[in-house]
Scaffold this active site. Sequence first.
Site, PDB file in Angstrom:
ATOM      1  CE  LYS A 117      -2.928  -3.095   0.071  1.00 44.86           C
ATOM      2  NZ  LYS A 117      -3.380  -3.581  -1.240  1.00 44.86           N
ATOM      3  CD  GLU A 201      -3.766   6.207   4.502  1.00 38.54           C
ATOM      4  OE1 GLU A 201      -4.936   6.625   4.502  1.00 38.54           O
ATOM      5  OE2 GLU A 201      -3.377   5.260   3.819  1.00 38.54           O
ATOM      6  CG  HIS A 236     -12.752  -3.627   7.527  1.00 39.60           C
ATOM      7  ND1 HIS A 236     -12.715  -2.283   7.233  1.00 39.60           N
ATOM      8  CD2 HIS A 236     -12.282  -3.741   8.792  1.00 39.60           C
ATOM      9  CE1 HIS A 236     -12.219  -1.633   8.268  1.00 39.60           C
ATOM     10  NE2 HIS A 236     -11.958  -2.491   9.234  1.00 39.60           N
ATOM     11  NE  ARG A 293     -11.202  -8.587  -4.987  1.00 37.99           N
ATOM     12  CZ  ARG A 293     -10.751  -7.769  -4.060  1.00 37.99           C
ATOM     13  NH1 ARG A 293      -9.460  -7.628  -3.868  1.00 37.99           N
ATOM     14  NH2 ARG A 293     -11.592  -7.064  -3.337  1.00 37.99           N
TER      15      ARG A 293
HETATM   16  C1  MV4 Z   1      -9.098   4.849   6.020  1.00 41.52           C
HETATM   17  C2  MV4 Z   1     -10.215   5.306   6.745  1.00 41.52           C
HETATM   18  C3  MV4 Z   1     -10.127   6.558   7.308  1.00 41.52           C
HETATM   19  N1  MV4 Z   1      -9.009   7.294   7.149  1.00 41.52           N
HETATM   20  N2  MV4 Z   1      -8.012   5.608   5.899  1.00 41.52           N
HETATM   21  C4  MV4 Z   1     -10.688   0.466   5.147  1.00 41.52           C
HETATM   22  C5  MV4 Z   1     -10.440  -0.392   3.978  1.00 41.52           C
HETATM   23  C6  MV4 Z   1      -9.217   0.141   3.362  1.00 41.52           C
HETATM   24  N3  MV4 Z   1      -9.214  -0.029   1.959  1.00 41.52           N
HETATM   25  C7  MV4 Z   1      -9.207   1.571   3.741  1.00 41.52           C
HETATM   26  N4  MV4 Z   1     -10.067   1.681   4.864  1.00 41.52           N
HETATM   27  C8  MV4 Z   1     -10.171   2.855   5.525  1.00 41.52           C
HETATM   28  N5  MV4 Z   1      -9.088   3.658   5.430  1.00 41.52           N
HETATM   29  C9  MV4 Z   1      -7.983   6.817   6.455  1.00 41.52           C
HETATM   30  N6  MV4 Z   1      -6.887   7.558   6.328  1.00 41.52           N
HETATM   31  C10 MV4 Z   1     -11.314   4.502   6.851  1.00 41.52           C
HETATM   32  C11 MV4 Z   1     -11.302   3.260   6.250  1.00 41.52           C
HETATM   33  C12 MV4 Z   1     -12.475   2.482   6.410  1.00 41.52           C
HETATM   34  C13 MV4 Z   1     -12.886   2.057   7.692  1.00 41.52           C
HETATM   35  C14 MV4 Z   1     -12.160   2.331   8.832  1.00 41.52           C
HETATM   36  C15 MV4 Z   1     -12.589   1.892  10.064  1.00 41.52           C
HETATM   37  C16 MV4 Z   1     -13.786   1.163  10.170  1.00 41.52           C
HETATM   38  C17 MV4 Z   1     -14.493   0.855   9.038  1.00 41.52           C
HETATM   39  C18 MV4 Z   1     -14.062   1.311   7.794  1.00 41.52           C
HETATM   40  C19 MV4 Z   1     -14.805   0.999   6.671  1.00 41.52           C
HETATM   41  C20 MV4 Z   1     -14.381   1.421   5.448  1.00 41.52           C
HETATM   42  C21 MV4 Z   1     -13.212   2.161   5.334  1.00 41.52           C
END
Ligand code: MV4
Length: 494
Positions: A117, A201, A236, A293
């Site tokens: 990432k 982040e 998630h 994918r």
């Molecule tokens: C984040 C975020 C908030 N701030 N990054 C989750 C999946 C991955 N692809 C990226 N994700 C997230 N990244 C920053 N800088 C929030 C998520 C996020 C999430 C975080 C906590 C609980 C549930 C979530 C659901 C979707 C995305």
Amino acid sequence: MKIKKVLIANRGEIAVRLIRAARELGIETVAVFSDADRDAIHTRMADEAYYIGHSSPEESYLNIDKIINVAKTAGVQAIHPGYGFLSENPQFARKTVEKGIIFIGPPGDAMEKMGDKTYARRTAKEIGVPITPGMEEGTTDFKVFKDKAEEIDFPILIKAAMGGGGKGMRIVRDKGDLESAFNLASQEAKGAFGDATLFVEKYIEEPRHIEIQVVADNYGNVIHLGERECSIQRRHQKIIEESPSVIVDEALRNRMGEDACKITKASGYQNAGTVEFLVDKDMNYYFMEMNTRLQVEHPVTELVTGIDIVKEQFFIADGEPLRLKQEDIYQRGSAIEVRIYAEDPDRNFIPAPGLVKYLREPSGPGIRLDNGVYEGFEIPVNYDPLISKLIVWAETRELAVKKMIRALKEYKIVGIKTTTDYLREIMEDEKFQKGEINTHFLEHFKRNSAMEIPDEIVAIAALSDRLTERSKKVEGGGIKQSLWKVIGRKRALR
Ligand code: MV4
């Protein structure tokens, strides 16, 4: 087509989806199956099926050598990995190609690069695609990490470099909690990905998860097929996806789409892929990661664009240049997908696999069911308990929601607990209907399930439904009431 025969290295609804696309293209299909899947729908549907081992994924659907051996024995020209299992395994992609077989997906190198990432973030930054403030290099050293973390506004989010899909993430709101959070995240990352590298982040509060479908050929041409709104998720795991997103207008779609294409090109990506963004309350968007994918939720894009993404994957893999130009792509109407799981919503969504004793599937205008089971099939305990995906299309979002409610009411699955009622209740939710959703929606969502219908009653209703089909007319000219209807009315009275 050079591809005359394809091996489907997957199971369940996605294997069925891939078999269907291949069949329409005149390509012969080869399934692989484990012990638990001897009588599975994909095993039955494919032209040929080969046994690859015991029910545990490691011994069957994750076993690279066994699958490649079957590919050789069966004489296929290509392998499609579907999603999950080996779909994002660069070694599998490379080994397939080394054996002279086409891998229907991106090159192993692009897959491997995007698996990190921090590489994805560096790439985005170099080409001017917005990312959240934070680190572009991972570290395992807390001192290095601390210096970087303290440069950004709290709250912050600790992520694993090899993570993704939300695994191994930790929110830190307080500077004093940084070290213990770092240590825990580090252990988790090591355990889950075999690599303890972390980065940080700025944490975006209550974002929307919006992703762009891209399609790239082997000659540097890249187009995007618009966005999918995937904010409705739990732990998630997305459970409802739609296209278009209520908050994305033409201008935002074009900007995110162009940025998604730029990232795709910059990483040497080929075939279908998805570029994930978060969108904050002020409508700023940030690149998160790329999924290398075909995704579970691809059908909503297919329904609004009219493009069969899986067929495009076959054409690209076969070496054809893109047949579509960006100007040819537009979205029409509104599509929503729900994932139907064999899970018990009343018991914290514990998996509830078992025998499907009775099955009645929804149909009619605007309904698509990507299904992985049949009546009489025993859903195995060994795999993800996804039963099917129900996807609807209508002229507007409002009509699509109504259609989904109608379809979910038609859908009868007896013998196992499923998420159909839960999904219908979300569709009936006022906030959902207004499009007021973000990634925390389900944490606040309360079910209105006042009445539970015992299994025995459901089973009797199913039996009665069967019998009344044969003798609908009752003496005196009346029509016999289906018990389903009686139950349906009771539910409506809640
Ligand atoms: C984040 C975020 C908030 N701030 N990054 C989750 C999946 C991955 N692809 C990226 N994700 C997230 N990244 C920053 N800088 C929030 C998520 C996020 C999430 C975080 C906590 C609980 C549930 C979530 C659901 C979707 C995305």
